[in-house]
Write an enzyme that holds these catalytic residues in place. Structure first.
Site, PDB file in Angstrom:
ATOM      1  N   ASP A 189      72.574  27.209  -2.179  1.00  0.00           N
ATOM      2  CA  ASP A 189      71.614  28.480  -2.116  1.00  0.00           C
ATOM      3  C   ASP A 189      72.827  29.522  -1.990  1.00  0.00           C
ATOM      4  O   ASP A 189      73.536  29.647  -0.978  1.00  0.00           O
ATOM      5  CB  ASP A 189      70.631  28.493  -1.001  1.00  0.00           C
ATOM      6  CG  ASP A 189      69.665  29.829  -1.099  1.00  0.00           C
ATOM      7  OD1 ASP A 189      69.260  29.796  -1.970  1.00  0.00           O
ATOM      8  OD2 ASP A 189      69.938  30.399   0.123  1.00  0.00           O
ATOM      9  N   GLU A 274      70.160  27.438  -8.201  1.00  0.00           N
ATOM     10  CA  GLU A 274      68.864  28.127  -8.545  1.00  0.00           C
ATOM     11  C   GLU A 274      69.346  29.015  -9.946  1.00  0.00           C
ATOM     12  O   GLU A 274      70.619  29.343  -9.943  1.00  0.00           O
ATOM     13  CB  GLU A 274      68.594  29.110  -7.599  1.00  0.00           C
ATOM     14  CG  GLU A 274      67.123  29.692  -7.831  1.00  0.00           C
ATOM     15  CD  GLU A 274      66.637  30.481  -6.580  1.00  0.00           C
ATOM     16  OE1 GLU A 274      65.455  30.928  -6.809  1.00  0.00           O
ATOM     17  OE2 GLU A 274      67.177  30.392  -5.688  1.00  0.00           O
ATOM     18  N   CYS A 327      58.146  24.505   3.071  1.00  0.00           N
ATOM     19  CA  CYS A 327      58.927  23.712   4.021  1.00  0.00           C
ATOM     20  C   CYS A 327      59.379  22.442   3.558  1.00  0.00           C
ATOM     21  O   CYS A 327      58.900  21.500   3.043  1.00  0.00           O
ATOM     22  CB  CYS A 327      57.821  23.377   5.035  1.00  0.00           C
ATOM     23  SG  CYS A 327      58.360  22.316   6.379  1.00  0.00           S
ATOM     24  N   CYS A 330      57.641  19.203   5.371  1.00  0.00           N
ATOM     25  CA  CYS A 330      56.038  18.680   5.158  1.00  0.00           C
ATOM     26  C   CYS A 330      55.926  19.113   3.947  1.00  0.00           C
ATOM     27  O   CYS A 330      54.853  18.588   3.481  1.00  0.00           O
ATOM     28  CB  CYS A 330      55.226  19.111   6.208  1.00  0.00           C
ATOM     29  SG  CYS A 330      55.062  20.974   6.259  1.00  0.00           S
ATOM     30  N   CYS A 346      57.350  26.356  10.576  1.00  0.00           N
ATOM     31  CA  CYS A 346      56.361  25.834   9.782  1.00  0.00           C
ATOM     32  C   CYS A 346      55.037  25.264  10.814  1.00  0.00           C
ATOM     33  O   CYS A 346      55.268  25.051  12.037  1.00  0.00           O
ATOM     34  CB  CYS A 346      56.725  24.493   9.059  1.00  0.00           C
ATOM     35  SG  CYS A 346      55.552  24.081   7.954  1.00  0.00           S
ATOM     36  N   CYS A 348      53.814  22.693  10.675  1.00  0.00           N
ATOM     37  CA  CYS A 348      54.282  21.051  11.232  1.00  0.00           C
ATOM     38  C   CYS A 348      55.211  21.112  12.546  1.00  0.00           C
ATOM     39  O   CYS A 348      55.400  19.997  13.142  1.00  0.00           O
ATOM     40  CB  CYS A 348      54.850  20.441  10.242  1.00  0.00           C
ATOM     41  SG  CYS A 348      56.603  20.847   9.748  1.00  0.00           S
ATOM     42  N   ASP A 355      68.176  29.971   4.754  1.00  0.00           N
ATOM     43  CA  ASP A 355      68.938  29.487   3.666  1.00  0.00           C
ATOM     44  C   ASP A 355      69.186  28.163   3.604  1.00  0.00           C
ATOM     45  O   ASP A 355      69.146  27.338   2.476  1.00  0.00           O
ATOM     46  CB  ASP A 355      70.267  30.241   3.976  1.00  0.00           C
ATOM     47  CG  ASP A 355      70.087  31.777   3.676  1.00  0.00           C
ATOM     48  OD1 ASP A 355      69.088  32.307   3.114  1.00  0.00           O
ATOM     49  OD2 ASP A 355      71.114  32.489   4.360  1.00  0.00           O
TER      50      ASP A 355
END
Length: 398
Positions: A189, A274, A327, A330, A346, A348, A355
């Site tokens: 990233d 990306e 996430c 999950c 999150c 969860c 990042d």
């Protein structure tokens, strides 16, 4: 070229004599003149719905040399002049293939000063390079050795805005071979605070080369702005001073990216990035300077060609893939994720570094592509192609 070998350009700085510098400067001027005249001829023919190819422009060059007005074209080697016509043909081929914009005229002040010689335009013996129309070899600073037994197929001579002279030798390099296969994969990233964040959790700080020299650059630019416009020696010196600072920034940035990309390619079999549209992102006036300094496009370009050299794979995940809002534990998708949010938790219960989480999601998307056999990935050389990870975006109402 052997199927197992690649051709690499080895670039060196050299220091020409006054006579050599004058000859090369004349050559640069003639190359620019021929390119512009051929482009004008092809453009005029295009308005008449006619096609002009390389062979026709080559015949035009022969005719131009016989005129009194352009007789000076005979004073320089014919090889760079023919090569610039070939470059123009490639530019038109890319234009008609919708891979590039319409070719532009070369500017005496702004365009790159360069000339390309094929094997008939130079002699390379015993480690000495002598160009056509020159009696002495170039004084080259051999900063690294050429491959053993290398025989350059083309030589490109150039001068940058800082006044430095360079020669680039294109050679077959038998030392570039696929590396032993590994089972390692990494998601990458890119960012501004950290140049790269890897799915392993490693973060690589941004060197910020432009910011380190920003004060010196601003001072030199102010001095240049105060000089009277024109061809004066004072303005030329001030312009070269600005160019030297820019060259220092560029050289340090490129050196750092070469070391970083080589390390990543050596250590990983698959690298997932990306597919960012940097040209659109730099339109953001608040981030344009930092994005340009990070050189994301140059990083991707280096990563891709080195991966091709060494038998690695680079996968570009579609830019619309919500790597930051997803996430990695999950799979839950968050509604919003402003840039100001650097860590989040999150539902969860997993707390994420923004990042690192994005890099892990990119890796997961890249692995899914390879497992599922999705073969369509965004390629900058083929406009209009879509990634298998493309997601539909809501239409905006007028």
């Amino acid at each position: 070229m052997s199927a197992n070998h690649v051709k690499r350009a080895f670039k060196y700085r050299f220091y020409p004599t006054d006579a050599q510098a004058a000859e090369l400067s004349r050559t640069f001027g003639c190359v620019r003149k021929v390119y512009n005249m051929a482009l004008a001829a092809r453009t005029q023919a295009w308005t008449r719905q006619e096609r002009v190819n390389y062979n026709q422009t080559s015949a035009m060059l022969t005719a131009w040399k016989k005129t009194e007005e352009l007789a000076y074209l005979n004073d320089v080697s014919s090889v760079p002049l023919q090569q610039t016509l070939r470059h123009l043909q490639v530019a038109f081929t890319n234009f008609f293939g919708k891979r590039a914009k319409y070719p532009r005229f070369k500017s005496r002040k702004k365009s790159r000063k360069s000339a390309e010689y094929t094997t008939s335009g130079f002699r390379f013996r015993d480690g000495q390079l002598t160009l056509a129309k020159m009696s002495e070899p170039l004084d080259i600073a051999w900063s690294r050795a050429l491959p053993e037994g290398a025989s350059p197929s083309t030589v490109t001579v150039s001068q940058d805005a800082a006044g430095r002279w360079f020669v680039s030798l294109l050679c077959e390099d038998p030392s570039v071979k696929p590396l032993p296969a590994t089972d390692t994969a990494v998601g990458i990233d890119v960012g501004l605070d950290h140049l790269l964040t890897l799915s392993t959790g490693e973060k690589i700080a941004s060197p910020r080369h432009e910011r380190r020299d920003r004060a010196r650059l601003a001072k030199a630019q102010r001095e240049l702005a105060r000089k009277a416009k024109g061809e004066g020696a004072n303005r030329a010196r001030a312009r070269r001073k600005v160019a030297r600072i820019h060259a220092r920034i560029t050289d340090r940035r490129r050196d750092g990216l070469h070391k970083l990309t080589s390390k990543l390619v050596r250590e990983n079999q698959m690298l997932v990035i990306e597919d960012l549209t940097v040209r659109n992102m730099v339109r953001n006036r608040s981030l344009a300077r930092a994005i340009s300094d990070a050189a994301w496009s140059e990083f991707r370009s280096m990563l891709e060609y080195k991966a091709a050299w060494y038998g690695r794979e680079v996968i570009a995940v579609d830019r619309w893939f919500p790597s930051s809002k997803l996430c990695s534990a999950c799979g839950a998708l968050q509604d919003k994720m402003p840039l100001s949010v650097r860590t989040w938790t999150c539902d969860c219960g997993t707390t994420h570094d923004r990042d690192v989480n994005a890099a892990q999601n990119l890796l997961g998307a890249g692995l899914a592509l390879t497992v599922c056999g999705a073969g369509v990935r965004p390629q900058r050389s083929s406009p209009g192609r879509r990634s298998a990870m493309k997601q539909k975006t809501p239409r905006r109402e007028p």
